[in-house]
Design a protein around this motif. Sequence first.
Motif, PDB file in Angstrom:
ATOM      1  N   PHE A   1      19.863  23.679  51.750  1.00 40.20           N
ATOM      2  CA  PHE A   1      20.175  23.582  53.172  1.00 40.20           C
ATOM      3  C   PHE A   1      19.784  24.864  53.908  1.00 40.20           C
ATOM      4  N   ASP A   2      19.818  25.986  53.178  1.00 37.85           N
ATOM      5  CA  ASP A   2      19.404  27.245  53.804  1.00 37.85           C
ATOM      6  C   ASP A   2      17.933  27.219  54.199  1.00 37.85           C
ATOM      7  N   LEU A   3      17.174  26.358  53.518  1.00 37.88           N
ATOM      8  CA  LEU A   3      15.749  26.258  53.848  1.00 37.88           C
ATOM      9  C   LEU A   3      15.545  25.805  55.288  1.00 37.88           C
ATOM     10  N   LEU A   4      16.535  25.093  55.819  1.00 32.84           N
ATOM     11  CA  LEU A   4      16.429  24.604  57.203  1.00 32.84           C
ATOM     12  C   LEU A   4      16.237  25.760  58.179  1.00 32.84           C
ATOM     13  N   PHE A   5      16.707  26.933  57.779  1.00 31.06           N
ATOM     14  CA  PHE A   5      16.637  28.067  58.704  1.00 31.06           C
ATOM     15  C   PHE A   5      15.347  28.868  58.545  1.00 31.06           C
ATOM     16  N   GLU A   6      14.448  28.352  57.685  1.00 31.31           N
ATOM     17  CA  GLU A   6      13.155  29.030  57.550  1.00 31.31           C
ATOM     18  C   GLU A   6      12.334  28.786  58.822  1.00 31.31           C
ATOM     19  N   PRO A   7      11.557  29.802  59.251  1.00 28.38           N
ATOM     20  CA  PRO A   7      10.732  29.612  60.444  1.00 28.38           C
ATOM     21  C   PRO A   7       9.768  28.443  60.263  1.00 28.38           C
ATOM     22  N   GLY A   8       9.609  27.657  61.301  1.00 35.15           N
ATOM     23  CA  GLY A   8       8.631  26.576  61.310  1.00 35.15           C
ATOM     24  C   GLY A   8       9.024  25.375  60.492  1.00 35.15           C
ATOM     25  N   PHE A   9      10.320  25.248  60.181  1.00 31.86           N
ATOM     26  CA  PHE A   9      10.750  24.141  59.325  1.00 31.86           C
ATOM     27  C   PHE A   9      11.332  23.013  60.160  1.00 31.86           C
ATOM     28  N   SER A  10      10.812  21.804  59.990  1.00 30.43           N
ATOM     29  CA  SER A  10      11.407  20.664  60.673  1.00 30.43           C
ATOM     30  C   SER A  10      11.196  19.433  59.819  1.00 30.43           C
ATOM     31  N   THR A  11      12.279  18.656  59.635  1.00 33.05           N
ATOM     32  CA  THR A  11      12.123  17.441  58.831  1.00 33.05           C
ATOM     33  C   THR A  11      12.060  16.203  59.702  1.00 33.05           C
ATOM     34  N   ALA A  12      12.197  16.394  61.002  1.00 27.74           N
ATOM     35  CA  ALA A  12      12.150  15.222  61.872  1.00 27.74           C
ATOM     36  C   ALA A  12      10.785  14.586  61.740  1.00 27.74           C
ATOM     37  N   ASP A  13      10.768  13.260  61.545  1.00 23.54           N
ATOM     38  CA  ASP A  13       9.487  12.586  61.410  1.00 23.54           C
ATOM     39  C   ASP A  13       8.759  12.610  62.742  1.00 23.54           C
ATOM     40  N   GLN A  14       9.524  12.523  63.772  1.00 21.38           N
ATOM     41  CA  GLN A  14       8.918  12.515  65.093  1.00 21.38           C
ATOM     42  C   GLN A  14       9.417  13.707  65.898  1.00 21.38           C
ATOM     43  N   VAL A  15       8.477  14.348  66.550  1.00 23.04           N
ATOM     44  CA  VAL A  15       8.881  15.444  67.426  1.00 23.04           C
ATOM     45  C   VAL A  15       9.321  14.843  68.757  1.00 23.04           C
ATOM     46  N   THR A  16      10.558  15.075  69.147  1.00 25.35           N
ATOM     47  CA  THR A  16      11.015  14.599  70.450  1.00 25.35           C
ATOM     48  C   THR A  16      11.088  15.799  71.375  1.00 25.35           C
ATOM     49  N   ASP A  17      11.365  15.515  72.647  1.00 27.93           N
ATOM     50  CA  ASP A  17      11.459  16.677  73.536  1.00 27.93           C
ATOM     51  C   ASP A  17      12.827  17.326  73.451  1.00 27.93           C
ATOM     52  N   ILE A  18      13.710  16.777  72.634  1.00 29.84           N
ATOM     53  CA  ILE A  18      15.003  17.435  72.453  1.00 29.84           C
ATOM     54  C   ILE A  18      14.913  18.449  71.327  1.00 29.84           C
ATOM     55  N   SER A  19      14.370  18.014  70.219  1.00 24.17           N
ATOM     56  CA  SER A  19      14.250  18.949  69.114  1.00 24.17           C
ATOM     57  C   SER A  19      13.261  18.409  68.117  1.00 24.17           C
ATOM     58  N   GLY A  20      13.013  19.148  67.074  1.00 22.10           N
ATOM     59  CA  GLY A  20      12.145  18.672  66.016  1.00 22.10           C
ATOM     60  C   GLY A  20      10.861  19.453  65.906  1.00 22.10           C
ATOM     61  N   ARG A  21      10.698  20.435  66.747  1.00 26.20           N
ATOM     62  CA  ARG A  21       9.475  21.222  66.658  1.00 26.20           C
ATOM     63  C   ARG A  21       9.585  22.337  65.618  1.00 26.20           C
ATOM     64  N   GLY A  22      10.746  22.467  65.039  1.00 22.49           N
ATOM     65  CA  GLY A  22      10.871  23.464  63.985  1.00 22.49           C
ATOM     66  C   GLY A  22      11.001  24.877  64.500  1.00 22.49           C
ATOM     67  N   VAL A  23      11.023  25.020  65.825  1.00 19.88           N
ATOM     68  CA  VAL A  23      11.307  26.349  66.353  1.00 19.88           C
ATOM     69  C   VAL A  23      12.787  26.330  66.651  1.00 19.88           C
ATOM     70  N   GLY A  24      13.474  27.285  66.266  1.00 22.82           N
ATOM     71  CA  GLY A  24      14.858  27.237  66.715  1.00 22.82           C
ATOM     72  C   GLY A  24      15.857  27.536  65.655  1.00 22.82           C
ATOM     73  N   MET A  25      15.836  26.762  64.561  1.00 22.19           N
ATOM     74  CA  MET A  25      16.890  27.003  63.581  1.00 22.19           C
ATOM     75  C   MET A  25      16.790  28.428  63.043  1.00 22.19           C
ATOM     76  N   ASP A  26      15.574  28.921  62.890  1.00 23.92           N
ATOM     77  CA  ASP A  26      15.453  30.301  62.425  1.00 23.92           C
ATOM     78  C   ASP A  26      15.955  31.272  63.492  1.00 23.92           C
ATOM     79  N   VAL A  27      15.695  30.901  64.761  1.00 17.77           N
ATOM     80  CA  VAL A  27      16.189  31.741  65.859  1.00 17.77           C
ATOM     81  C   VAL A  27      17.713  31.691  65.903  1.00 17.77           C
ATOM     82  N   VAL A  28      18.261  30.490  65.696  1.00 20.52           N
ATOM     83  CA  VAL A  28      19.717  30.341  65.660  1.00 20.52           C
ATOM     84  C   VAL A  28      20.301  31.272  64.612  1.00 20.52           C
TER      85      VAL A  28
END
Lengths: 710, 175
Positions: A495-522
């Motif tokens: 689960f810690d891998l989720l916080f790696e830069p550029g990581f996203s498992t969402a199959d579809q990028v929506t305009d809410i989230s899923g671009r993989g930017v962010g969790m590392d920033v969080v």
Amino acid sequence: MSVDLSQFIPSFLEESFEGLELMESSLLDLKAGDHETIHSIFRAAHSIKGGAGTFGFESVTEFTHLVETLLDEMRDGRREVDPKDIEILLTSVDCMRLLIEAARDDEEYDEEKVNQTTRQLAQTLVNEDGTGESSASVKNSHNNASASDNDTEQLSTFKIHFVPEHNLAKTGNDPLFLFNALADLGELTTIANTSELPALTDIDPQELYLSWDLTLTTTASEADINEVFEWVEDECHLEITKAGDDNSAELAQAEQEPVEVEEPTQESQQQSSPPLPVEADEVAQPADIQKSDSKPKAKAKVEVSSIRVGVDKVDSLINLVGELVITQSMLSELGSDFQMDKLERLTSGLEQLLQNTKELQESVMRIRMLPISFAFNRFPRLVHDLANKTGKEMELVIKGEQTELDKTVMEQIGDPLVHLVRNAVDHGIEPSEVRLANGKSAKGTIALDAYHQGGNIVIEIADDGGGINREKVFAKAVEKGIVEPNSTLNDSQVFDLLFEPGFSTADQVTDISGRGVGMDVVKRNIQSLGGRIQVESTIGEGSCFKVNLPLTLAILDGQLVKVGTETYIIPLISIVESLQVDKELLNKVSGDMTLYRLRDENVPILPVYQLFGLTTDFTEIDNALLVVVEADGQKVGLMVDHLLAQQQVVIKSLKDNYQQVIGISGATILGDGSVAMILDIPGMIQMALSSAQTNPTNGKLRQRNIREHS
Amino acid sequence: MDIQDLAVDIPAEGEHAMEGIDFITSGEQYLTFLLANEQYAVDILCVEEIRSWEVPTKIPNAPGYIKGVINMRGVIVPIVDLRLKFKIGEANYQETTVVIVLTYNVNDSSRTIGFVVDAVSDVLNVETNEIQNSPAFGGCVQPQYIDGLINVGKNVVTLLNVEQLQKVEQHAATH
């Protein structure tokens, strides 16, 4: 008579933003027939309108007037509360916020959005409103604006018929002040109409029985005159006629009508405020509008940061200071004539002093504490909007919103929390069909919870959605080359891998989230606050993100260590363990790098004396102590001479009088009055890395140290 | 004593000067101090306090003339040894070694730094026209730190620019 109104602007802004928040949260709770809530929304809007008028924020006044009209219809039961209107009102609240912010910063606002919302509002009012009265007022406000442009230059004469209600004076208004303000605009003649004056025996001295006919010759526009009457427009009958222009008289009158209804809000508001300032505001107003308009930009930008502190907190502080004074006088009396037989009293006095200081420290800290509801408040709206956008059904449950947190931490935790909630909505909660098929209720739940645990606050963001697919995360990490395909990881490591830069498992990028930017920033943001984040997840049942934060940034739990003659403080939160070196577990690699085998991990050793260029007798690894610390997922062993006490330290900045020092996050003052540096673990690791990369300097540094100690 | 007597006791202007005190006439006041045998001066309004030398806490990897930081009533104050900074004399620490704490305000923010000197000597009253430009050559003290020279009897006092002194560590960073 003129009062500098600009000094009240910060409090107006603060109140307005609070009002907007109230409007927003009430709108989200609003159900048909809930009169109390509509009233409170209306009151908030009305206060903002009134205040904005006083300070000359015309764009805010105009827009809010429309909102108020719509709310007024709901309040009177002329209009049903339907979800579409609430949507429009919510957008309007956004626009009002936009306008107020623009007014505060003296900047341009997104006109298109405001115009669009204005049109929507006007349309709603026209379409479903049989009387057409409010649409007239929409036009009016525009007419007024244009009229004010035309009329500014030429001298014109206005006839004003002013009939105040009998109780005008009770609301803190005085016609004389109004007339003075009018006289400031131009030449004024006043004729009082005494026909309604009762016999002397029947007169109630607190009532007004007069009405006036005024003639004003001025260069000011009709809008300016209207502004003079702004605060009394609900308590009087007002007709303003431009000489030789009957048309505008009707318009002016028409505009008064929608708001002429009895308005308890206005009255209660004015009664609660002391009468004099209100009057002063009014009179100073025309002169001041220009002043605030022409205010230089730079000045308007200055943000006043203040906290509202509950009286109870201040009272407890005063009590404690009182006790401290008593203890102090007791001790000084004891000290002036001290004999050994009073030793017991001295010790107990000192104990009392300790108690007092501790409590005092705690209460001072509490002043900076705000309930976390300040950060949680934005989420109902966010979830509401996201639910609309994604078409998923969900509800938000907030618990522990009274949990208190330092203001600075609160300000910085807002964005990461928003991100986590967005993620929960977008990735966590499944669409209703999927939920039903999996035997869950159609409506998803997102739960926010906050509670204290030790010296920390824990914020939980939980959803009852699909949970995190462990295999999918792992596969993705392998695909991205973050982990080796054959490595074995436990759940929390995955689960810690989720916080790696550029990581996203969402199959579809929506305009809410899923671009993989962010969790590392969080994660970075939380770590920069000295906190950490954990993920728990069960597939099919949901996930929970736990954010662990220190209560305050001003105080830190530290481990005191000694290196040479210097004392350093290592933040307790970053310490993994402290140990005595077992020689057999030491390994030399790549020339001069020393690694220590800590269970299955190899931890590089950083001798602090070397990093900071100090002299010490403890240069050999086997007689020194190792404090294993962790930062950014990297463990290192800091080599120190001695471990001293653990204690709470108050963080002082080095930047105030000096500059940022690499490897040092601040300084503190120890019990003996000396200064000790607080180590910045990520900075120290960075230091070691950069000195390893520039090898020649590293060699030189080492040589110098060898020379010094040989 | 009666209030009348008190009034009589106060000397009339010019009657008899108070011994040992030069009365402030006009111009600026400067605090002079010694670095080895050379005299230096700073604007007295910038002087926060004069304290005796105490061993400061070292700042890791700071230049040698920055001795560290001390706790001055809860404020962390960095200590700069002017003798090392200007390479004048020897940096030994004795009982007469003092620290002059200077505060300088720049746009709302103020910086407080302590400077180690050999000894504090005097307070000077100087008219602006008595300050001469310093010769633009030689010396260990970089010209940006010098505001001018003042003649006092046979001696010359170097007037230092406090604003530049307060930026001492920024200069260090660029070197």
